[in-house]
Motif scaffolding. Structure first.
Motif, PDB file in Angstrom:
ATOM      1  N   ILE A   4      13.591  -3.781  -2.992  1.00  0.00           N
ATOM      2  CA  ILE A   4      14.631  -3.655  -1.975  1.00  0.00           C
ATOM      3  C   ILE A   4      14.123  -4.241  -0.667  1.00  0.00           C
ATOM      4  CG2 ILE A   4      16.110  -2.073  -0.695  1.00  0.00           C
ATOM      5  CD1 ILE A   4      16.728  -2.163  -3.666  1.00  0.00           C
ATOM      6  N   ASP A   5      14.883  -5.163  -0.097  1.00  0.00           N
ATOM      7  CA  ASP A   5      14.557  -5.764   1.186  1.00  0.00           C
ATOM      8  C   ASP A   5      15.044  -4.825   2.286  1.00  0.00           C
ATOM      9  OD1 ASP A   5      14.574  -7.232   3.601  1.00  0.00           O
ATOM     10  OD2 ASP A   5      14.774  -9.132   2.515  1.00  0.00           O
ATOM     11  N   ALA A   6      14.114  -4.154   2.953  1.00  0.00           N
ATOM     12  CA  ALA A   6      14.487  -3.160   3.955  1.00  0.00           C
ATOM     13  C   ALA A   6      15.210  -3.782   5.144  1.00  0.00           C
ATOM     14  CB  ALA A   6      13.245  -2.408   4.434  1.00  0.00           C
ATOM     15  N   ALA A   7      14.862  -5.019   5.502  1.00  0.00           N
ATOM     16  CA  ALA A   7      15.534  -5.679   6.621  1.00  0.00           C
ATOM     17  C   ALA A   7      16.973  -6.033   6.257  1.00  0.00           C
ATOM     18  CB  ALA A   7      14.768  -6.925   7.039  1.00  0.00           C
ATOM     19  N   ALA A   8      17.172  -6.523   5.030  1.00  0.00           N
ATOM     20  CA  ALA A   8      18.532  -6.840   4.588  1.00  0.00           C
ATOM     21  C   ALA A   8      19.382  -5.583   4.521  1.00  0.00           C
ATOM     22  CB  ALA A   8      18.490  -7.528   3.228  1.00  0.00           C
ATOM     23  N   VAL A 108      16.187   4.545   8.281  1.00  0.00           N
ATOM     24  CA  VAL A 108      16.818   4.965   7.027  1.00  0.00           C
ATOM     25  C   VAL A 108      16.631   3.898   5.952  1.00  0.00           C
ATOM     26  CG1 VAL A 108      19.018   5.493   5.915  1.00  0.00           C
ATOM     27  CG2 VAL A 108      18.490   6.479   8.151  1.00  0.00           C
ATOM     28  N   ALA A 109      16.837   2.638   6.327  1.00  0.00           N
ATOM     29  CA  ALA A 109      16.668   1.547   5.363  1.00  0.00           C
ATOM     30  C   ALA A 109      15.233   1.493   4.856  1.00  0.00           C
ATOM     31  CB  ALA A 109      17.050   0.220   6.015  1.00  0.00           C
ATOM     32  N   ALA A 110      14.278   1.701   5.750  1.00  0.00           N
ATOM     33  CA  ALA A 110      12.867   1.622   5.360  1.00  0.00           C
ATOM     34  C   ALA A 110      12.499   2.737   4.389  1.00  0.00           C
ATOM     35  CB  ALA A 110      11.977   1.669   6.598  1.00  0.00           C
ATOM     36  N   PHE A 111      12.935   3.973   4.670  1.00  0.00           N
ATOM     37  CA  PHE A 111      12.521   5.034   3.734  1.00  0.00           C
ATOM     38  C   PHE A 111      13.337   5.011   2.440  1.00  0.00           C
ATOM     39  CE2 PHE A 111      15.023   8.210   6.554  1.00  0.00           C
ATOM     40  CZ  PHE A 111      16.027   8.494   5.630  1.00  0.00           C
ATOM     41  N   ALA A 363       9.922  -7.896  11.448  1.00  0.00           N
ATOM     42  CA  ALA A 363       8.600  -7.605  10.873  1.00  0.00           C
ATOM     43  C   ALA A 363       8.282  -6.115  10.937  1.00  0.00           C
ATOM     44  CB  ALA A 363       7.530  -8.409  11.616  1.00  0.00           C
ATOM     45  N   GLN A 364       8.778  -5.434  11.967  1.00  0.00           N
ATOM     46  CA  GLN A 364       8.520  -3.997  12.084  1.00  0.00           C
ATOM     47  C   GLN A 364       9.233  -3.201  10.985  1.00  0.00           C
ATOM     48  OE1 GLN A 364       9.133  -2.050  15.831  1.00  0.00           O
ATOM     49  NE2 GLN A 364       7.679  -3.336  16.926  1.00  0.00           N
ATOM     50  N   ILE A 365      10.407  -3.662  10.586  1.00  0.00           N
ATOM     51  CA  ILE A 365      11.126  -2.971   9.510  1.00  0.00           C
ATOM     52  C   ILE A 365      10.312  -3.034   8.221  1.00  0.00           C
ATOM     53  CG2 ILE A 365      13.258  -2.822   8.198  1.00  0.00           C
ATOM     54  CD1 ILE A 365      14.665  -4.301  10.478  1.00  0.00           C
ATOM     55  N   HIS A 366       9.811  -4.224   7.916  1.00  0.00           N
ATOM     56  CA  HIS A 366       8.988  -4.373   6.713  1.00  0.00           C
ATOM     57  C   HIS A 366       7.704  -3.544   6.813  1.00  0.00           C
ATOM     58  CE1 HIS A 366      11.651  -7.375   5.118  1.00  0.00           C
ATOM     59  NE2 HIS A 366      11.451  -8.208   6.126  1.00  0.00           N
ATOM     60  N   THR A 373       5.855   3.702   2.090  1.00  0.00           N
ATOM     61  CA  THR A 373       5.416   3.554   0.702  1.00  0.00           C
ATOM     62  C   THR A 373       4.008   4.110   0.521  1.00  0.00           C
ATOM     63  OG1 THR A 373       6.788   1.584   0.403  1.00  0.00           O
ATOM     64  CG2 THR A 373       4.970   1.897  -1.146  1.00  0.00           C
ATOM     65  N   ARG A 374       3.131   3.807   1.464  1.00  0.00           N
ATOM     66  CA  ARG A 374       1.756   4.315   1.379  1.00  0.00           C
ATOM     67  C   ARG A 374       1.739   5.824   1.478  1.00  0.00           C
ATOM     68  NH1 ARG A 374      -3.506   2.284   2.076  1.00  0.00           N
ATOM     69  NH2 ARG A 374      -2.700   0.173   2.443  1.00  0.00           N
ATOM     70  N   ILE A 375       2.577   6.392   2.332  1.00  0.00           N
ATOM     71  CA  ILE A 375       2.658   7.849   2.462  1.00  0.00           C
ATOM     72  C   ILE A 375       3.051   8.482   1.128  1.00  0.00           C
ATOM     73  CG2 ILE A 375       3.996   9.726   3.501  1.00  0.00           C
ATOM     74  CD1 ILE A 375       4.094   7.989   6.081  1.00  0.00           C
ATOM     75  N   LEU A 376       4.055   7.914   0.472  1.00  0.00           N
ATOM     76  CA  LEU A 376       4.484   8.434  -0.824  1.00  0.00           C
ATOM     77  C   LEU A 376       3.365   8.330  -1.862  1.00  0.00           C
ATOM     78  CD1 LEU A 376       8.132   7.022  -1.007  1.00  0.00           C
ATOM     79  CD2 LEU A 376       7.478   9.431  -0.798  1.00  0.00           C
ATOM     80  N   ARG A 377       2.720   7.169  -1.889  1.00  0.00           N
ATOM     81  CA  ARG A 377       1.649   6.946  -2.873  1.00  0.00           C
ATOM     82  C   ARG A 377       0.519   7.953  -2.642  1.00  0.00           C
ATOM     83  NH1 ARG A 377       1.097   1.874  -2.039  1.00  0.00           N
ATOM     84  NH2 ARG A 377      -0.736   1.913  -0.678  1.00  0.00           N
ATOM     85  N   ASP A 378       0.140   8.142  -1.382  1.00  0.00           N
ATOM     86  CA  ASP A 378      -0.959   9.068  -1.085  1.00  0.00           C
ATOM     87  C   ASP A 378      -0.557  10.509  -1.358  1.00  0.00           C
ATOM     88  OD1 ASP A 378      -2.400   6.865  -0.343  1.00  0.00           O
ATOM     89  OD2 ASP A 378      -2.284   7.245   1.815  1.00  0.00           O
TER      90      ASP A 378
END
Length: 381
Positions: A4-8, A108-111, A363-366, A373-378
């Motif tokens: 999923i493209d968070a910026a789109a 919201v798009a990012a998470f 770039a900040q959105i990405h 994503t890292r938070i979820l993985r950790d």
């Protein structure tokens, strides 16, 4: 399946004119996207407000990570002052423009993008909940509170929650919020007796009573701050008479104050303090004073620990900065979530939120998606 493209997704959400309490298509879009990724979705609408609850994984799992955010936005204001269409999501020189670009459709798009990609690529032993409201920018009566009421009724429980509000003042990664000050507004009506300004002894002027009370409040030091909070503040926000005549003493005038308070106080303790001053000024002046107050939220803090460490570690890994643990700023829906589970806020740089030509660097959105994503993985590792 492609990521999923968070910026789109941010752009698609900006194009939904979701000025509170209008849903504008934003939650419909998110529900379709999340449902396609096997999230169980439920609209939790209440009153005029639209809300969305989405869960991936088994209900009641001991490890359930929650995200909270909002798709409603403040009004555009003077549209002629915008250099880009407010709901156009125009990108220029790597920056996306539009109402909600910063606050907080990008969050919201990012998470949402991070959660969808994460469960598709590495399905965790646990659950992920997304609680998204359309009522954060207004009274917040039927928004996140409605979602939490629904969760209580359905025995849905987040173990921890991350609110994706903008938290960084100037640079991505520099600040996260582990608490918020409380907010209280009080309105005062001063009732005297109208008369001729040449014969003040025949009238009862409410203006000196208003000036006396506002001075007593504004000049008082509420506290000197605490370990995690700055000093509480009181601001006089309006003083009104509506009197255009200089030869008339008005019968009535009004004023209001707003207090942002730390954990030294409660809303009720401050109301009691103000009522004491009101009683004193009434006794001194003979002017009747009515006070009406509203506590928008009590101060709270999630003590530094496992949750803040988890988020700080991910932020540092992706940005190189160690985020400051702050309680600054206004209120957010974290004030409601804190009654449900430990909650921390982390999001973008918020300099342009609510402004004309609100914008966010793409770039900040990405980057924010990678942090989430890292938070979820950790968390699930």
């Amino acid at each position: 399946m492609s990521k999923i493209d968070a910026a789109a997704l941010t752009a698609d959400l900006i194009k939904c004119p979701s000025v509170t309490p209008v849903e504008g298509g934003a939650l419909v879009l998110l529900e379709q996207l999340l449902s396609q990724a096997s999230f169980a979705c439920q609209r939790v609408d209440r009153g005029e407000v639209s809300n969305l609850f989405a869960r991936w994984g088994d209900k009641g799992h001991a490890q359930t990570f929650g995200f909270n955010g909002h798709t409603d936005v403040v009004p555009v204001g003077d549209e002629a002052a915008w250099t880009k269409p407010p709901f156009g999501a125009i990108i220029e020189d790597g920056v996306m423009y539009g109402r909600g670009a910063t606050d907080m459709k990008s969050g919201v798009a990012a998470f949402a993008a991070a959660a969808i990609d994460f469960v598709r690529e590495t399905p965790p032993d646990g659950s992920i909940i997304l609680a998204i409201t359309g009522d954060e920018e207004a009274d917040a009566i039927d928004g996140t509170t409605a979602l939490l009421d629904y969760m209580d009724a359905q025995n849905e429980q987040m173990s921890v929650c991350l609110v994706g509000e903008p938290t960084c003042p100037n640079e991505m990664g520099e600040m996260m919020k582990i608490g918020r000050r409380g907010s209280l507004t009080a309105w005062f009506t001063f009732k005297g007796i109208q008369g001729h300004s040449a014969y003040p002894h025949r009238a009862k002027n409410p203006l000196p009573a208003m000036a006396q009370l506002m001075h007593m409040m504004a000049s008082h030091e509420l506290d000197q701050g605490t370990d995690h909070f700055d000093a509480s503040t009181l601001a006089v926000v309006t003083m009104d008479t509506g009197n255009p005549a200089t030869n008339v003493i008005p019968a009535e005038c009004k004023s209001a104050v707003n207090i942002r308070f730390n954990d030294v106080h409660s809303g009720q303790s401050l109301i009691d303090w103000m009522q004491g001053l009101v009683d004193q000024v009434q006794q001194d002046t003979g002017v009747e004073i009515e006070m009406v107050s509203r506590v928008s939220g009590e101060s709270f803090i999630t003590p530094p620990g496992a949750l803040s460490d988890l988020i700080a570690k991910a932020v540092t890994a992706e940005t190189g900065l160690v985020p400051e643990l702050s309680t600054s700023g206004g209120t957010s829906d974290a004030r409601f979530v804190q009654h449900h589970c430990p909650v921390v806020e982390f999001g973008l740089v918020g300099k342009s939120m609510h402004q004309v030509d609100e914008n966010v660097p793409v770039a900040q959105i990405h980057q924010l998606k990678e942090i989430y994503t890292r938070i979820l993985r950790d968390y699930f590792s």
